[in-house]
Structure formats: structure tokens, C-alpha cells
Design an enzyme around this catalytic site. Structure first.
Site, PDB file in Angstrom:
ATOM      1  N   LYS A 488     -60.043  21.820  54.424  1.00  0.00           N
ATOM      2  CA  LYS A 488     -58.738  21.180  54.614  1.00  0.00           C
ATOM      3  C   LYS A 488     -58.848  19.689  54.326  1.00  0.00           C
ATOM      4  O   LYS A 488     -59.948  19.139  54.323  1.00  0.00           O
ATOM      5  CB  LYS A 488     -58.272  21.426  56.039  1.00  0.00           C
ATOM      6  CG  LYS A 488     -59.218  20.862  57.094  1.00  0.00           C
ATOM      7  CD  LYS A 488     -58.904  21.403  58.479  1.00  0.00           C
ATOM      8  CE  LYS A 488     -59.827  20.789  59.504  1.00  0.00           C
ATOM      9  NZ  LYS A 488     -59.777  21.476  60.789  1.00  0.00           N
ATOM     10  N   ARG A 586     -52.733  23.099  71.601  1.00  0.00           N
ATOM     11  CA  ARG A 586     -52.206  22.729  70.297  1.00  0.00           C
ATOM     12  C   ARG A 586     -51.532  24.006  69.811  1.00  0.00           C
ATOM     13  O   ARG A 586     -50.619  24.483  70.462  1.00  0.00           O
ATOM     14  CB  ARG A 586     -53.354  22.264  69.385  1.00  0.00           C
ATOM     15  CG  ARG A 586     -52.897  21.531  68.159  1.00  0.00           C
ATOM     16  CD  ARG A 586     -54.053  20.885  67.386  1.00  0.00           C
ATOM     17  NE  ARG A 586     -55.007  21.865  66.822  1.00  0.00           N
ATOM     18  CZ  ARG A 586     -56.083  21.524  66.119  1.00  0.00           C
ATOM     19  NH1 ARG A 586     -56.354  20.241  65.882  1.00  0.00           N
ATOM     20  NH2 ARG A 586     -56.895  22.442  65.641  1.00  0.00           N
ATOM     21  N   TYR A 712     -57.149 -14.664  53.610  1.00  0.00           N
ATOM     22  CA  TYR A 712     -55.858 -14.785  54.286  1.00  0.00           C
ATOM     23  C   TYR A 712     -56.023 -15.309  55.709  1.00  0.00           C
ATOM     24  O   TYR A 712     -56.948 -14.887  56.425  1.00  0.00           O
ATOM     25  CB  TYR A 712     -55.182 -13.412  54.393  1.00  0.00           C
ATOM     26  CG  TYR A 712     -54.524 -12.948  53.123  1.00  0.00           C
ATOM     27  CD1 TYR A 712     -53.495 -13.690  52.530  1.00  0.00           C
ATOM     28  CD2 TYR A 712     -54.908 -11.749  52.527  1.00  0.00           C
ATOM     29  CE1 TYR A 712     -52.886 -13.243  51.370  1.00  0.00           C
ATOM     30  CE2 TYR A 712     -54.305 -11.298  51.371  1.00  0.00           C
ATOM     31  CZ  TYR A 712     -53.293 -12.051  50.796  1.00  0.00           C
ATOM     32  OH  TYR A 712     -52.691 -11.608  49.652  1.00  0.00           O
TER      33      TYR A 712
HETATM   34  C1  LIG Z   1     -60.948  21.596  61.467  1.00  0.00           C
HETATM   35  C2  LIG Z   1     -61.195  22.777  62.228  1.00  0.00           C
HETATM   36  C3  LIG Z   1     -62.517  23.265  62.414  1.00  0.00           C
HETATM   37  C4  LIG Z   1     -63.740  22.557  61.941  1.00  0.00           C
HETATM   38  O1  LIG Z   1     -64.143  21.612  62.899  1.00  0.00           O
HETATM   39  P1  LIG Z   1     -65.423  20.716  62.702  1.00  0.00           P
HETATM   40  O2  LIG Z   1     -65.546  19.963  63.966  1.00  0.00           O
HETATM   41  O3  LIG Z   1     -65.126  19.821  61.553  1.00  0.00           O
HETATM   42  O4  LIG Z   1     -66.545  21.609  62.442  1.00  0.00           O
HETATM   43  C5  LIG Z   1     -62.678  24.481  63.047  1.00  0.00           C
HETATM   44  N1  LIG Z   1     -61.596  25.161  63.523  1.00  0.00           N
HETATM   45  C6  LIG Z   1     -60.339  24.702  63.403  1.00  0.00           C
HETATM   46  C7  LIG Z   1     -59.220  25.505  63.949  1.00  0.00           C
HETATM   47  C8  LIG Z   1     -60.092  23.496  62.755  1.00  0.00           C
HETATM   48  O5  LIG Z   1     -58.848  23.065  62.635  1.00  0.00           O
END
Ligand SMILES: *Cc1c(COP(=O)(O)O)cnc(C)c1O
Length: 817
Positions: A488, A586, A712
Site C-alpha cells: 500500500k 478502526r 529565510y
Molecule cells: C499496514 C498494515 C500492515 C503492515 O504493518 P507493518 O507494521 O508495516 O508490518 C498489516 N496489517 C494491516 C491491516 C495494515 O493496514
């Protein structure tokens, strides 16, 4: 090359043979079921490893019309009537034995190289020098392992009169085997360092293990300045020793003197001979590599005069880079020497890239000794044809003569110059271009032409390190546990199909993206792995099904939409993954929803629940371990109750990266790997490697007087006469403005220097006072040092936010070491 009958192989390796044609000869060996099959005389070795079992891929190989298999007795595999099987107790050992027998047929010098660093460079340089008088065969790339060595040895033939073989080990007991196979006559021990030290108790143990390679060599070259090596050599080797030293230690004294910033004069003095040479580098590591090369070349009769004249040592690049190029092309630039074996490896890599249907290979004349041009180019043409390359561009006198008909489209140029004069950027569009040229052809000029010129800040992604990380996390789970890799958010900032392609090749079970459009992008780039969309929005569900994406269902709203949409896909099975909330608050159903949920799903006939899962909130924090155990316990109850309502198997999973490392007992039958792949370990394990390096260059330098303010708001100030450099990176690239005014540092020439003044949108000033840096010099913003964890700490955030925050205008460059 190998050329042995099945009957012979079975006899010498004490294997069983099931074959209707025992006289059939094998000439090729496949160890990877993803290889393209070249001809009918290739045998597939069903090797069993930590991650894969080769016997599982016999079916694939057979489908690709390979029908000779070398299998292991106690394993199960499909049996085909028209296939041939060599059945051994241990496939790897038997293959090693065959290659040992093969090696024994040749009486020419075999040079064995080992040591912690520099093996491949020493091998390449030696090849370069010896090729001028000998026909030399050498290990391809860094083929130096238990399988790499026998594959290297299998290339020895009557056409050669010298071989150079690399041997690498990572733990005790391995070298013995390699030594038996290689049987070197001349040995080179490059040096000793920290590599793989975690698998050895002491340096002594590691050195003794490596010295096993040299038990029966006639001559051994090493650097006596490594005291421990020097001590141990005397008790562990009976060879004539060529112990060189710059400190008056061994029997060969070496003087090195830098003549200017770029070259070094080397004077080697032995009782019986003397070598003088000027080499085009100054760093100790390169000097240390070149001395054994000169010594061995001398032993093999290359005269001092010739050595003196050969002051040019080709730079050995071990990298294969992949970048976006003009007109939506992908450019693969393999810097490694251009020879037959490495061309084959590069074509295999090109073949794995499915993002464009069209491919072009640009190849120069090939540097290869020991084979006639006509034969060499005929074989190369055969390879090009086999990989179905759409267009072939040959550059050089020889290749133009021989390669005319290897692809549907071909064109030839006598020189790189000639090509660059004639080519137009519109000649390339929507295709993958492989660039592979011998060093003298300066293909970097073609690369510059084809690359997309964006600004000079790049995020480099080390794909080899990424694969190592994947295997590290795999080592925590059992072979049957499936692995979902989270890609993702543009693979946590590191890329889309580039990363997905590698993961597909590494046979992970699933990819997961956040949104439907991310999944569609992967499908368009030819990714065929199952993909889960984690946060599908109700409006995009139809698109998900159209593109063969599976979706996460986290509430009744989504489920309702699935129901509505499913009716439009009558016969199609729709894969869904049910998420329960066990403490994150969530997305996800809760325990009370189970009954209604089951009923609902069972009313949608096309729906198939592939998995049920939940997400842990604190796997990387030991103070939250109680909560983690409680979440898992709740999940166990819920998932058991849920899954038992269905009459088919449903996978279960709850672990993320930190969970895989810290709670592998909760792997159920699937895990979800994210940040770990990208280089962050909750256990701070040294085995997890940095994969991304944010690099830029100095574009401007100014000296300022005491009291001058910088940037700046006049927030930066020179407290003494200072040198200020400007970098073409700013907060718009993702370099967070909170790192201004000395909070953040960058690395120039291995030295950490502060950011001075406020970071601007597209530029940043750094203080390089006392450094001898110039415009164009490389600057590391994060990577090995500072690490993303360090940068995150300074910003009071987590590494996730740092790596996903590098903006899209920063070009991603992928490479393989
Ligand atoms: C992003 C995500 C993961 C991966 O988590 P990491 O800490 O990056 O290994 C696993 N499960 C879900 C549902 C996620 O959204």
C-alpha cells in the site's frame, strides 16, 4: 560445458534412473523454475531450500517442456511417462559431485578466491589481465555459494586454459565442500572482515574455515598485514606462500605511493622478481585488491612489462539498475561486464518485467575469451530469440556481423557515437529497454540519453536487500504459512510494480494495497498475484471485481455493496477477507456481529471468504504485550466461531511485521509483512537491511564570513568563516522542514554535517566547513547513515511517516547488487 549421459550421472552419483533413454545427454542445468527453457537437454534440479521446495515446481517446468528432472528420494513429485528422472539421496550433493568430476578433467590452473571483501573485483581484474594471454573462464557475477560454485565449474571446457572461481561461505563447515569441488591450484585470500561474523564464534574460526579452500594449492597469495591470517596460514597451509605486506612483514614487500589524488604507484619486491605499476585509484581497498591480481598474473607468466603497461583496471560495477525512462519506458542498465553468462542473467531479469509488452535489448560487442565469435554470437542470438525480445540493437563491429536476424526488428551501429548520432527519442516508447555494454563502449552515455532527466535527488531502492529482508521474516514462519506483503501507499514510498514484480518473482502469496486504484495499477503492470484491497470504498467495489482484486470487508455497508455488485458478476467467484476489530477501533466487525454476518455472507452465492483477520495495535512495544496477548485471544475465539460456519477452509491472520518477529507463535496460517520488508526491525536485528537511500548532490557552494545569516528568516548563522553548500531538495520533496537549523544532518564524504538555516521548498543549505567537497559531490539524506529511524526520532515520529512522505517528484532508482 557439461555433456554427460543420464546413465553416467546416475552411476557416478549412485542414483536411481527412471528413463527410457539412458544415453540422453544433459548440457544445461536449471535451478530456478522461473527460467526460460532453452532446449531439450536441460535438467531441472529439484533443490530443497529453507523457503522453497523445488519438487513443487516440477509441474511448472514440465508444462514449459522441460522433461529431465533431478529429484530427491524421500520427496513427492509428479511422475510423467515421457519424463526422465535421476533420483538421488541428496540432489545438491550429487550435482556437486558431478561438477567435481567435471572439474577433474582439466589440468589447467584453477585460481580459487575467498575472503570477506573484494572477491568479485579481484576475479574480474585478474580475468582482465589474464585474458590477454589466456582463454579464461570465471564464475559468473558472484556465483560463489554451494550451488553457485558447481554451476561455475560446470562451465569449464577444453576451450579454456585457466579458470578463476570465487568461493563464499556464511557459516562453519561450508568451505570444505567448496574446496573439494574447486580443487584450486592457486589461492588468493583477499582479506578478513565482519561479514557473516554472527555465524562464527571468533575471527580465528572464520579464517581457519576459509583457509580450508587452500589446503592443497601450490601457491597462496595473501596480505601478511592481517596478522591473524598470517599466523594461521603457517599452520594451515603447505603451499608456497606469497605473503605481501606494506609493513615489512611477509616475504614480499610492497611500497605504495599516491602520485596524485587519482593514482598510486605500486612497487612489489620479491627475492626473485619485481613488479612496478601505476594504478588509477588511491583507496586502500582497491590497492589491496590489485596487489594479489598483479602477483598471480606474474606467477602465470604475464611479464612485468605487460603488467607495467596495463595501468588501466576496469571499474567493476556490480549493479543492475532500473529506472523510469523517456516516453514511459523502463530502463534496465546492467553495469556488470558484458559476457555471455551475465547477458543471460540480465535477459532473465528483463523477462521478469511484465509492465510493458514490448522489449528492446541494446547490446555491444561482447567481451569473452575462449570462444569463437561466430559461435558466441550465434548463442547470444539464440538467447535473444528465446526471450522473445521485440527489438535488438547491436553496437560494435562484431555483433553487427553476426546478429542480424535475432529479433523481429534489428538495427546495428558500429559505435556508441554512431548510435547516438542516429537515434531519436521517439524511437522508444512504452517498452522495457535493457542496456548492456562492455565498458569500452561507454553505454553510460546512452543511459544518460534515455533516462528521464528529473532533478538530481533520487531515492535508491536496493532490491537485493529487500529480498534478504523478505527471507529474514520468512525465517520466522513455517513453510506452510502464507505471506501477504503490504504494498500500500506506493509500497511504503518505494515503488509500485517494480516492487510487486520482485515479490511476485519471490512467490509471496498475496499483495495488499489500500485502495482499488493502487490494485488496478498493479494489474495493468502485469502483476498476476492475488491482491487484497484493504480499504475499498463502496463506490469502487465494482471496479475491484472487474480487475480481479479481492477486497477486505470491514462493515455491513461494504458487505451490502458487495451483495449488490455480486449479482452483476453471475458466475464469478468473489474473494473477500473479513476483518474483525479486536482493539484497534478502526475498521472491522465486532464479536456481536458474527451471527448476522455469517447469514449475510451465506446469502451471497458468489462470495467466498478467503480469510478472516484482525490487526494488532502494539506488537513493537513490549509494554503492550499483555494487550497483544488479549487481542490474539479474542481473535482466536471470534475467528474459530466464524470459520466453523463455513464448509470450506478459511485462512486466519493477525501478525504484522513486528508481530512476525516478536510473536511468531501467533502466525495462524498467514501473516502480513509491511515495514519489515522496507528495512525496519522491531528487534533492531542486524539481518534487516536498509533498502532505501535518499541521495542528492551539491549544486552550489559559497564561503561566508563570520556573522552572515543563512536562509529565510535569517534563522541560520555562521559563527565563524564557513562554507555553505546548497542541495536541490526541500520540503516539497518530503524533507521535513522541522529538520531545519541543525536538527537534521546529512552525510557528505562519510561525514555527518548539519542542515543550516530553514529548509526551503526546493533547496536546503548545509554547513560543509572543513570538508573538501565540491559541486556534484554526493550527499546522503538518509540510508545507512543517518538511518530512517534516526530521522524519525528527531521528528518525534515513526519511520513509516518518513519513508511514505518522500514525494513523487523524487525519482526512484532500483538496483541489484
Ligand atoms: C499496514 C498494515 C500492515 C503492515 O504493518 P507493518 O507494521 O508495516 O508490518 C498489516 N496489517 C494491516 C491491516 C495494515 O493496514
Amino acid at each position: 560445458m557439461l555433456h554427460y549421459s543420464l546413465d553416467y550421472i546416475a552411476r557416478i552419483t549412485h542414483s536411481e534412473l527412471h528413463s527410457s533413454d539412458p544415453d540422453l545427454c544433459i548440457t544445461h542445468v536449471y535451478t530456478d523454475s522461473r527460467s526460460v527453457i532453452r532446449n531439450q537437454q536441460g535438467v531441472f534440479l529439484a533443490l530443497t531450500g529453507k523457503v522453497h521446495n523445488g519438487h513443487d515446481f516440477i509441474e511448472d517446468m514440465y508444462a514449459k517442456s522441460c522433461n529431465i528432472f533431478w529429484v530427491q528420494k524421500n520427496q513427492s513429485y509428479p511422475v510423467y511417462d515421457d519424463a526422465h528422472y535421476i533420483i538421488s539421496e541428496d540432489v545438491l550433493q550429487s550435482f556437486q559431485y558431478l561438477c567435481t568430476k567435471h572439474r577433474e578433467q582439466f589440468n589447467y590452473p584453477v585460481i580459487g578466491i575467498t575472503g570477506s571483501n573484494g572477491k568479485t573485483i579481484v576475479k574480474e581484474w585478474l580475468y582482465y589481465l589474464l585474458s590477454q594471454s589466456y582463454s579464461v573462464i570465471r564464475s559468473p557475477k558472484s556465483y560463489n555459494s554451494q550451488i553457485g560454485v558447481p554451476l561455475s565449474l560446470s562451465l569449464l571446457s577444453d576451450n579454456h586454459d585457466c579458470a578463476i572461481i570465487e568461493a563464499g561461505i556464511s557459516q562453519c563447515g561450508e568451505m570444505h565442500n567448496l574446496a573439494d569441488m574447486i580443487q584450486p591450484t592457486i589461492g588468493i585470500f583477499t582479506n578478513i572482515g565482519d561479514a557473516h561474523q554472527e555465524n562464527f564464534d571468533t575471527y580465528t574460526q572464520k579464517i581457519v574455515e576459509k583457509l580450508t579452500l587452500f589446503q592443497s594449492v601450490d601457491m597462496l597469495v595473501y596480505c601478511a598485514d592481517y596478522e591473524l591470517i598470517d599466523d594461521l596460514v603457517h599452520t594451515h597451509s603447505a603451499a608456497a606462500l606469497y605473503a605481501w605486506s606494506t609493513k615489512n612483514k611477509g616475504n614480499i614487500s610492497v611500497d605504495v605511493e599516491a602520485t596524485d589524488h587519482q593514482s598510486t604507484y605500486i612497487h612489489i619486491l620479491h627475492q626473485e622478481f619485481e613488479i612496478q605499476c601505476e594504478v588509477p585509484f588511491v583507496e586502500r581497498a582497491s590497492i589491496e585488491n590489485v596487489i594479489p591480481v598483479l602477483l598471480v598474473a606474474h606467477m602465470l607468466g604475464i611479464s612485468s612489462d605487460v603488467l607495467q603497461q596495463n595501468t588501466f583496471f576496469p571499474q567493476v560495477e556490480m549493479r543492475l539498475e532500473q529506472k523510469k525512462a523517456i516516453n514511459n519506458c523502463t530502463l534496465i542498465n546492467d553495469y556488470y561486464n558484458s559476457d555471455f553468462q551475465s547477458i543471460k542473467i540480465a535477459l532473465e531479469y528483463l523477462f521478469q518485467q511484465k509492465q510493458h509488452s514490448r522489449s528492446t535489448v541494446i547490446l555491444s560487442d561482447v567481451q569473452e575469451t575462449g570462444s569463437e565469435n561466430e559461435k558466441l554470437y550465434t548463442e547470444i542470438c539464440e538467447l535473444i530469440r528465446m526471450y522473445s525480445i521485440s527489438r535488438f540493437i547491436g553496437i560494435g563491429q562484431h555483433i553487427s556481423q553476426y546478429a542480424y536476424s535475432c529479433a523481429p526488428e534489428t538495427s546495428f551501429y558500429t559505435s556508441t557515437e554512431d548510435f547516438l548520432q542516429s537515434v531519436h527519442s521517439s524511437d522508444f516508447s512504452q517498452e522495457t529497454i535493457l542496456l548492456k555494454g562492455a565498458r569500452s563502449f561507454s553505454f553510460e552515455r546512452i543511459a544518460e540519453y534515455l533516462e528521464l532527466q528529473t532533478h538530481r535527488t533520487v531515492l535508491e531502492i536496493n532490491l537485493r536487500a529487500m529480498i534478504d529482508n523478505l527471507n529474514y521474516f520468512r525465517s520466522y514462519i513455517s513453510e506452510s504459512t502464507k505471506i501477504i506483503v503490504m504494498v500500500k501507499a506506493f509500497s511504503y514510498g518505494s515503488g509500485s510494480y517494480e516492487i510487486a514484480n520482485i515479490l511476485q518473482h519471490q512467490r509471496v502469496d498475496y499483495l495488499a494495497v489500500a485502495f482499488v486504484d493502487e490494485g488496478i495499477q498493479l494489474r495493468k503492470a502485469g502483476i498476476s498475484l492475488p491482491i487484497i484491497v484493504m480499504n475499498p470504498e463502496t463506490t469502487t467495489i465494482k471496479q475491484a471485481f472487474e480487475n480481479d482484486l479481492e477486497i477486505e470487508v470491514y462493515n455491513f455497508n461494504v458487505l451490502h455493496e458487495v451483495h449488490k455488485t455480486a449479482s452483476q458478476f453471475e458466475d464469478k467467484e468473489i474473494g473477500i477477507h473479513i476483518k474483525f476489530d479486536t482493539g484497534m477501533v478502526r475498521y472491522g466487525f465486532v464479536k456481536n456481529d458474527i451471527e448476522k454476518l455469517i447469514q449475510y455472507i451465506q446469502n451471497i452465492p458468489q462470495c467466498k471468504v478467503r480469510s478472516v483477520f484482525s490487526h494488532l495495535v502494539g506488537t513493537d512495544d513490549p509494554t503492550l504485550d499483555d494487550f497483544t496477548h488479549a487481542q490474539v485471544s479474542l481473535f482466536t475465539d471470534i475467528s474459530t466461531e466464524f470459520a466453523s460456519a463455513f464448509d470450506y477452509h478459511i485462512d486466519k491472520h493477525i501478525l504484522n511485521s513486528a508481530g512476525i518477529e516478536r510473536f511468531s507463535q501467533y502466525q495462524f496460517n498467514m501473516v502480513r509483512l509491511g515495514i519489515g520488508l522496507y528495512g525496519v526491525s522491531a528487534k533492531q536485528s542486524d539481518s534487516v537491511r536498509t533498502i532505501s537511500t535518499l541521495k542528492t548532490h551539491i549544486t552550489h557552494i559559497q564561503t561566508v564570513e563570520t556573522g552572515t545569516t543563512i536562509g529565510y528568516g535569517r534563522k541560520g548563522k555562521a559563527y565563524k568563516k564557513s562554507t555553505i553548500a546548497v542541495l536541490p531538495i526541500g520540503y516539497a520533496d518530503g524533507l521535513r522542514r522541522l529538520l531545519s537549523n541543525g536538527v537534521g544532518t546529512v552525510v557528505v564524504h562519510h561525514t555527518e554535517v548539519p542542515i543550516i538555516g530553514n529548509i526551503c521548498m526546493d533547496a536546503t543549505m548545509i554547513d560543509i566547513t572543513n570538508l573538501d567537497a565540491k559541486i556534484g559531490d554526493e550527499v546522503i539524506v538518509f540510508g545507512e547513515k543517518p538511518t530512517i529511524q534516526e530521522v524519525a526520532q528527531k521528528l518525534h515520529t515513526i519511520p513509516y511517516e518518513i519513508i511514505t512522505g518522500i514525494s513523487q517528484r523524487v525519482k526512484r532508482v532500483y538496483f541489484y547488487e
